[in-house]
Design a protein around this motif. Sequence first.
Motif, PDB file in Angstrom:
ATOM      1  N   ASP A 107     -47.182   2.725  -7.547  1.00  0.00           N
ATOM      2  CA  ASP A 107     -45.890   3.373  -7.351  1.00  0.00           C
ATOM      3  C   ASP A 107     -44.967   2.587  -6.426  1.00  0.00           C
ATOM      4  OD1 ASP A 107     -46.434   6.160  -8.682  1.00  0.00           O
ATOM      5  OD2 ASP A 107     -48.184   5.731  -7.451  1.00  0.00           O
ATOM      6  N   ILE A 108     -45.572   1.843  -5.490  1.00  0.00           N
ATOM      7  CA  ILE A 108     -44.805   0.980  -4.583  1.00  0.00           C
ATOM      8  C   ILE A 108     -45.508  -0.361  -4.502  1.00  0.00           C
ATOM      9  CG2 ILE A 108     -43.929   0.652  -2.234  1.00  0.00           C
ATOM     10  CD1 ILE A 108     -43.881   3.678  -1.918  1.00  0.00           C
ATOM     11  N   PHE A 109     -44.749  -1.445  -4.610  1.00  0.00           N
ATOM     12  CA  PHE A 109     -45.291  -2.808  -4.608  1.00  0.00           C
ATOM     13  C   PHE A 109     -44.619  -3.582  -3.480  1.00  0.00           C
ATOM     14  CE2 PHE A 109     -45.201  -7.256  -6.078  1.00  0.00           C
ATOM     15  CZ  PHE A 109     -46.521  -7.459  -6.479  1.00  0.00           C
ATOM     16  N   VAL A 110     -45.407  -3.985  -2.484  1.00  0.00           N
ATOM     17  CA  VAL A 110     -44.874  -4.741  -1.345  1.00  0.00           C
ATOM     18  C   VAL A 110     -45.233  -6.208  -1.531  1.00  0.00           C
ATOM     19  CG1 VAL A 110     -44.803  -4.981   1.157  1.00  0.00           C
ATOM     20  CG2 VAL A 110     -45.146  -2.718   0.135  1.00  0.00           C
ATOM     21  N   LEU A 111     -44.228  -7.050  -1.725  1.00  0.00           N
ATOM     22  CA  LEU A 111     -44.426  -8.463  -2.039  1.00  0.00           C
ATOM     23  C   LEU A 111     -44.250  -9.328  -0.801  1.00  0.00           C
ATOM     24  CD1 LEU A 111     -44.800 -10.820  -3.987  1.00  0.00           C
ATOM     25  CD2 LEU A 111     -42.381 -10.573  -4.656  1.00  0.00           C
ATOM     26  N   GLU A 112     -45.328  -9.985  -0.379  1.00  0.00           N
ATOM     27  CA  GLU A 112     -45.314 -10.849   0.809  1.00  0.00           C
ATOM     28  C   GLU A 112     -45.886 -12.209   0.436  1.00  0.00           C
ATOM     29  OE1 GLU A 112     -47.182 -13.190   3.467  1.00  0.00           O
ATOM     30  OE2 GLU A 112     -48.570 -11.569   2.948  1.00  0.00           O
ATOM     31  N   LEU A 113     -45.035 -13.102  -0.042  1.00  0.00           N
ATOM     32  CA  LEU A 113     -45.463 -14.445  -0.412  1.00  0.00           C
ATOM     33  C   LEU A 113     -44.347 -15.448  -0.097  1.00  0.00           C
ATOM     34  CD1 LEU A 113     -47.308 -14.053  -3.863  1.00  0.00           C
ATOM     35  CD2 LEU A 113     -48.314 -14.683  -1.656  1.00  0.00           C
ATOM     36  N   GLY A 114     -44.742 -16.717   0.027  1.00  0.00           N
ATOM     37  CA  GLY A 114     -43.763 -17.778   0.233  1.00  0.00           C
ATOM     38  C   GLY A 114     -44.072 -18.687   1.401  1.00  0.00           C
ATOM     39  N   ALA A 115     -44.774 -18.175   2.420  1.00  0.00           N
ATOM     40  CA  ALA A 115     -45.038 -18.991   3.610  1.00  0.00           C
ATOM     41  C   ALA A 115     -45.800 -20.262   3.261  1.00  0.00           C
ATOM     42  CB  ALA A 115     -45.808 -18.177   4.644  1.00  0.00           C
ATOM     43  N   MET A 152     -39.538 -14.051   4.912  1.00  0.00           N
ATOM     44  CA  MET A 152     -40.286 -14.994   5.726  1.00  0.00           C
ATOM     45  C   MET A 152     -39.356 -16.107   6.191  1.00  0.00           C
ATOM     46  SD  MET A 152     -43.145 -15.580   7.140  1.00  0.00           S
ATOM     47  CE  MET A 152     -44.018 -14.225   6.348  1.00  0.00           C
ATOM     48  N   MET A 153     -39.696 -16.709   7.328  1.00  0.00           N
ATOM     49  CA  MET A 153     -38.959 -17.846   7.863  1.00  0.00           C
ATOM     50  C   MET A 153     -39.952 -18.945   8.181  1.00  0.00           C
ATOM     51  SD  MET A 153     -36.507 -15.692  10.485  1.00  0.00           S
ATOM     52  CE  MET A 153     -35.768 -17.156  11.196  1.00  0.00           C
ATOM     53  N   ILE A 154     -39.473 -20.190   8.188  1.00  0.00           N
ATOM     54  CA  ILE A 154     -40.322 -21.319   8.563  1.00  0.00           C
ATOM     55  C   ILE A 154     -39.593 -22.149   9.607  1.00  0.00           C
ATOM     56  CG2 ILE A 154     -41.506 -21.417   6.334  1.00  0.00           C
ATOM     57  CD1 ILE A 154     -39.680 -23.799   5.623  1.00  0.00           C
ATOM     58  N   PRO A 155     -40.333 -22.879  10.447  1.00  0.00           N
ATOM     59  CA  PRO A 155     -39.696 -23.750  11.437  1.00  0.00           C
ATOM     60  C   PRO A 155     -39.059 -24.949  10.754  1.00  0.00           C
ATOM     61  CG  PRO A 155     -42.062 -24.084  11.452  1.00  0.00           C
ATOM     62  CD  PRO A 155     -41.808 -22.916  10.540  1.00  0.00           C
ATOM     63  N   PRO A 156     -38.152 -25.649  11.440  1.00  0.00           N
ATOM     64  CA  PRO A 156     -37.407 -26.744  10.799  1.00  0.00           C
ATOM     65  C   PRO A 156     -38.152 -28.074  10.730  1.00  0.00           C
ATOM     66  CG  PRO A 156     -36.646 -26.449  13.045  1.00  0.00           C
ATOM     67  CD  PRO A 156     -37.650 -25.342  12.788  1.00  0.00           C
ATOM     68  N   ASN A 157     -39.479 -28.043  10.638  1.00  0.00           N
ATOM     69  CA  ASN A 157     -40.215 -29.315  10.561  1.00  0.00           C
ATOM     70  C   ASN A 157     -39.980 -30.037   9.245  1.00  0.00           C
ATOM     71  OD1 ASN A 157     -41.808 -27.047   9.533  1.00  0.00           O
ATOM     72  ND2 ASN A 157     -43.394 -28.567   9.120  1.00  0.00           N
ATOM     73  N   MET A 158     -39.547 -29.309   8.222  1.00  0.00           N
ATOM     74  CA  MET A 158     -39.204 -29.923   6.937  1.00  0.00           C
ATOM     75  C   MET A 158     -37.715 -30.263   6.878  1.00  0.00           C
ATOM     76  SD  MET A 158     -41.926 -30.114   4.993  1.00  0.00           S
ATOM     77  CE  MET A 158     -43.564 -29.386   4.817  1.00  0.00           C
ATOM     78  N   SER A 165     -32.402 -23.023   3.637  1.00  0.00           N
ATOM     79  CA  SER A 165     -32.463 -22.686   2.211  1.00  0.00           C
ATOM     80  C   SER A 165     -33.624 -21.747   1.929  1.00  0.00           C
ATOM     81  CB  SER A 165     -32.610 -23.970   1.382  1.00  0.00           C
ATOM     82  OG  SER A 165     -32.725 -23.681   0.002  1.00  0.00           O
ATOM     83  N   PHE A 166     -34.758 -21.988   2.584  1.00  0.00           N
ATOM     84  CA  PHE A 166     -35.933 -21.140   2.402  1.00  0.00           C
ATOM     85  C   PHE A 166     -35.653 -19.717   2.857  1.00  0.00           C
ATOM     86  CE2 PHE A 166     -39.862 -19.196   3.804  1.00  0.00           C
ATOM     87  CZ  PHE A 166     -40.757 -19.503   2.794  1.00  0.00           C
ATOM     88  N   GLN A 167     -35.034 -19.585   4.001  1.00  0.00           N
ATOM     89  CA  GLN A 167     -34.757 -18.267   4.563  1.00  0.00           C
ATOM     90  C   GLN A 167     -33.850 -17.437   3.665  1.00  0.00           C
ATOM     91  OE1 GLN A 167     -33.306 -18.386   8.570  1.00  0.00           O
ATOM     92  NE2 GLN A 167     -32.822 -16.208   8.633  1.00  0.00           N
ATOM     93  N   GLN A 168     -32.959 -18.107   2.940  1.00  0.00           N
ATOM     94  CA  GLN A 168     -31.992 -17.402   2.099  1.00  0.00           C
ATOM     95  C   GLN A 168     -32.580 -16.903   0.784  1.00  0.00           C
ATOM     96  OE1 GLN A 168     -28.930 -16.392   2.973  1.00  0.00           O
ATOM     97  NE2 GLN A 168     -29.604 -17.168   4.970  1.00  0.00           N
ATOM     98  N   PHE A 184     -37.673 -10.100   8.240  1.00  0.00           N
ATOM     99  CA  PHE A 184     -38.644 -11.102   8.669  1.00  0.00           C
ATOM    100  C   PHE A 184     -39.920 -10.368   9.054  1.00  0.00           C
ATOM    101  CE2 PHE A 184     -39.879 -14.300  12.197  1.00  0.00           C
ATOM    102  CZ  PHE A 184     -40.717 -14.987  11.326  1.00  0.00           C
ATOM    103  N   LEU A 185     -40.941 -10.484   8.231  1.00  0.00           N
ATOM    104  CA  LEU A 185     -42.171  -9.738   8.435  1.00  0.00           C
ATOM    105  C   LEU A 185     -42.774  -9.981   9.814  1.00  0.00           C
ATOM    106  CD1 LEU A 185     -44.423  -7.911   7.301  1.00  0.00           C
ATOM    107  CD2 LEU A 185     -45.514  -9.982   6.396  1.00  0.00           C
ATOM    108  N   LEU A 186     -42.680 -11.219  10.304  1.00  0.00           N
ATOM    109  CA  LEU A 186     -43.309 -11.592  11.567  1.00  0.00           C
ATOM    110  C   LEU A 186     -42.390 -11.416  12.771  1.00  0.00           C
ATOM    111  CD1 LEU A 186     -45.173 -14.828  10.394  1.00  0.00           C
ATOM    112  CD2 LEU A 186     -46.176 -12.574  10.810  1.00  0.00           C
ATOM    113  N   GLU A 187     -41.315 -10.658  12.601  1.00  0.00           N
ATOM    114  CA  GLU A 187     -40.399 -10.410  13.717  1.00  0.00           C
ATOM    115  C   GLU A 187     -41.165  -9.787  14.885  1.00  0.00           C
ATOM    116  OE1 GLU A 187     -37.102 -10.605  15.844  1.00  0.00           O
ATOM    117  OE2 GLU A 187     -37.056 -11.133  13.705  1.00  0.00           O
ATOM    118  N   GLY A 188     -40.989 -10.381  16.078  1.00  0.00           N
ATOM    119  CA  GLY A 188     -41.652  -9.876  17.268  1.00  0.00           C
ATOM    120  C   GLY A 188     -43.062 -10.387  17.455  1.00  0.00           C
ATOM    121  N   VAL A 189     -43.553 -11.173  16.489  1.00  0.00           N
ATOM    122  CA  VAL A 189     -44.922 -11.690  16.549  1.00  0.00           C
ATOM    123  C   VAL A 189     -44.952 -13.220  16.523  1.00  0.00           C
ATOM    124  CG1 VAL A 189     -47.167 -11.747  15.374  1.00  0.00           C
ATOM    125  CG2 VAL A 189     -45.847  -9.623  15.456  1.00  0.00           C
ATOM    126  N   ALA A 190     -44.165 -13.822  15.640  1.00  0.00           N
ATOM    127  CA  ALA A 190     -44.162 -15.273  15.485  1.00  0.00           C
ATOM    128  C   ALA A 190     -43.832 -15.969  16.800  1.00  0.00           C
ATOM    129  CB  ALA A 190     -43.152 -15.687  14.413  1.00  0.00           C
TER     130      ALA A 190
END
Length: 223
Positions: A107-115, A152-158, A165-168, A184-190
């Motif tokens: 009934d509900i699908f939570v999609l967490e992929l991309g990192a 999701m967000m990634i650091p600017p090492n790339m 572009s990834f963040q958008q 941002f799923l990792l807000e307050g943790v990353a």
Amino acid sequence: MNWSIILVGFVFLMSCQSQKKETNTPIASSETAEQVVQPSSKKTILFFGNSITAGYKLDLSEAFPALIQERLDSLGLGYRTVNAGLSGETTASGNSRVEWVMKNPMDIFVLELGANDGLRGISTAETEKNLSSIIEKVKQKYPTCKIILAGMMIPPNMGQEYADSFQQIYPALAEKYQIPLIPFLLEGVAGDPALNLEDGIHPTPEGHQILAENVWQVLVTIL
């Protein structure tokens, strides 16, 4: 955000993907996706993601999907959660696997992929294409299923351009499909060593409690 800590963690996460044996089983929680569905009045929330959803190196009861289940139960809400997290999952492998986890109604699908795509420097266009395909497959098989996208967000090492572009990707898909977005799923943790394992990227049990709150703020709006 302490990017040096996160970058070390990202290198560790890449090495984790080659391991054949994981602490967590690919799919587990109060109920599992491969079980035959029994008649039930409860609705299903399926969390589909990578090692973050799976609760890498933690007991499954400590991962945020299980914490969401605890809150649902405490409020007397008729939902059951399914943890379909798999360590090392990319959007491409997730796009291949999603049809298998959709064998049972949800009934509900939570999609967490991309990192993991970001760690490998995969084209953001390819990542967006795969996420879009997953969303469309779910919508096609279960038209009434509500979909939540975890950003999701990634650091600017790339490179900063790649990171931006990834963040958008996530707000663009949320707008395209008119689905709720966890910014941002990792807000307050990353970046916080106290809330992550020694690898610097996988949350501790305390970190997962914050992740559960980040998810709940969006999930509660559609329950």
